[in-house]
Design a protein around this motif. Sequence first.
Motif: not given
Length: 282
Positions: A220, A225-226, A241-242, A244-245
């Motif tokens: 990231l 890109d996710t 994966t959200q 990690y954002l």
Amino acid sequence: PARLHLSDLDAAMIGAFLEHLETERGNAVSTRNARLAAVHSLFGYAAVHAPEHAEVISRVLAIPPKRCDRAIVSYLTATEIDALLAAPNRATWHGRRDHALLVLTCQSGLRVSELIGLDCQDAHPGAGGGHVRCHGKGRKNRATPLTSRTAKVLRVWLAERDGHPRDPLFPTRAGGRLSRDAIARLVAKHATAAATACPSITAKNVTPHTLRHSAAMALLHAGIDTSVIALWMGHESPESTQAYLHADMTIKQRALARVTPPDTKPGRYRAPDALLAFLDTL
């Protein structure tokens, strides 16, 4: 349990079981939801193969999960990873094995179950990098590319390992497969040793899954890109994966830097003399 019939597992019984998990066993809401997801999976299968119990099945499937707090993903920074990889004593066989395992995990983000299942034939450390193949979650096979550094470490380890194609890539001294607990212990041991050189590790609970998170966060931070990260990590959906954002402060800081701050001055508001004089006349 073998005597239970599907009609016995109605919504009331499932609800009582979920209540038992929380009140008597002391399980967290997340554990309760995980058990409910397993129940829903079973009854989703039953809906197709036992339609005569459609009423019972529909009521069980209607049981909702509980809302719960989600902890922010814990991961290691690049400096902390370097300290962890330097911790194993590579003068010993166990140290060289652990070093190769940690290098692969931190770069590839493989799950513990995937690490345990790796055979010698699954590692393909080519001169320009190569890849590893694993049998992942949900019975899915995937290939994960390797950096030249990781490939070099694996080539050296494979030469020393000198095993047959179907032998475990990271074995015990007796040649068997490492257990999940054994991998967790070796990660914790080397994290404790690494804390001497990098004290910030002390504040983190370093587990094999922490290394998986670290690999995702490294991707990231590199601007990947996710959706690609989801494929890399073997996630069923990019939504996974959200998390990690939410954990990545650098993305939030870059967004904040683009926002024009309000034109205000710190401190208490002080009215001008003209306004005070006007108020005195009221």
